[in-house]
Enzyme design. Structure first.
Site, mmCIF file in Angstrom:
data_model
loop_
_atom_site.group_PDB
_atom_site.id
_atom_site.type_symbol
_atom_site.label_atom_id
_atom_site.label_comp_id
_atom_site.label_asym_id
_atom_site.label_seq_id
_atom_site.Cartn_x
_atom_site.Cartn_y
_atom_site.Cartn_z
ATOM 1 N N SER A 168 56.400 -12.190 10.966
ATOM 2 C CA SER A 168 55.595 -12.321 12.336
ATOM 3 C C SER A 168 55.462 -10.793 13.048
ATOM 4 C CB SER A 168 57.037 -13.276 12.998
ATOM 5 O OG SER A 168 57.815 -12.158 13.353
ATOM 6 N N ASN A 187 62.503 -5.140 5.322
ATOM 7 C CA ASN A 187 62.349 -6.011 6.726
ATOM 8 C C ASN A 187 64.237 -6.741 6.822
ATOM 9 O OD1 ASN A 187 62.116 -8.280 8.190
ATOM 10 N ND2 ASN A 187 60.792 -9.323 7.155
ATOM 11 N N TYR A 240 56.277 -18.171 10.028
ATOM 12 C CA TYR A 240 56.901 -17.128 9.239
ATOM 13 C C TYR A 240 55.430 -17.846 7.953
ATOM 14 C CZ TYR A 240 60.694 -15.968 11.405
ATOM 15 O OH TYR A 240 61.289 -15.141 12.397
ATOM 16 N N HIS A 254 57.941 -6.762 9.262
ATOM 17 C CA HIS A 254 57.579 -7.664 9.326
ATOM 18 C C HIS A 254 56.586 -9.094 9.704
ATOM 19 C CE1 HIS A 254 61.622 -6.304 11.578
ATOM 20 N NE2 HIS A 254 60.505 -5.337 11.730
#
Ligand code: DQA
Length: 148
Positions: free
Chosen positions: A105, A77, A26, A103
């Site tokens: 990731s 998100n 992240y 997102h």
């Protein structure tokens, strides 16, 4: 006519813990820093951001029920809720605002369960794997959607 430029930036479960989550996935950014970066992106695009984060599914559902009073579009998100929370999907459908899913990731390159998104088909776009910059991409897409 008033400008339709208010964007609700929604973060779901565990995203408030950024900074304590795996940095290799992240990035090392804290949640406060993330919101500050998003505010800068929004202002550069002449969008007015409003922020909401919760770890409580019902709180998010109720916030989305009122979203059309306070926003013209949504960037969301949902964290892990993305993958299974049908109540969030239904609430987004009720909100009926142009929405971009984000997102940090690349959810499609991780565990199998993260490849499922119960909200994806309600969203005008899904942005994934771009880290913090993904929110700039999402806001740029919202701006286009709002014809600003
Ligand atoms: C996430 C990806 C989700 O699978 C995970 O549960 C999160 C964060 C992301 O931003 O990459 O909490 O939404």
């Amino acid at each position: 006519m008033t400008t339709r430029n208010r964007v609700l930036i929604v973060h779901g479960v565990n995203l408030g813990m950024l900074g304590r989550r795996p940095a290799e996935i992240y990035g090392g950014i804290t949640f406060d820093q993330l919101e500050q970066r998003i505010a800068v992106f929004a202002h550069e695009l002449n969008l007015e951001p409003r922020f909401f984060q919760t770890n409580h599914e019902g709180a998010l559902v109720e916030h989305l029920h009122r979203a059309d009073d306070r926003a013209d579009a949504i960037v969301i998100n949902p964290g892990a809720w993305t993958h299974y929370a049908w109540s969030i999907r239904d609430a987004l459908e009720i909100a009926a605002l142009p929405t971009v899913e984000v997102h940090l990731s690349d959810v499609d390159a991780r565990e199998e369960f993260r490849r499922i998104s119960v909200i994806r088909d309600l969203c005008v776009e899904t942005v994934k794997g771009e880290g913090v910059e993904g929110y700039r991409t999402a806001l740029t897409r919202i701006k286009k959607e709002l014809e600003l």
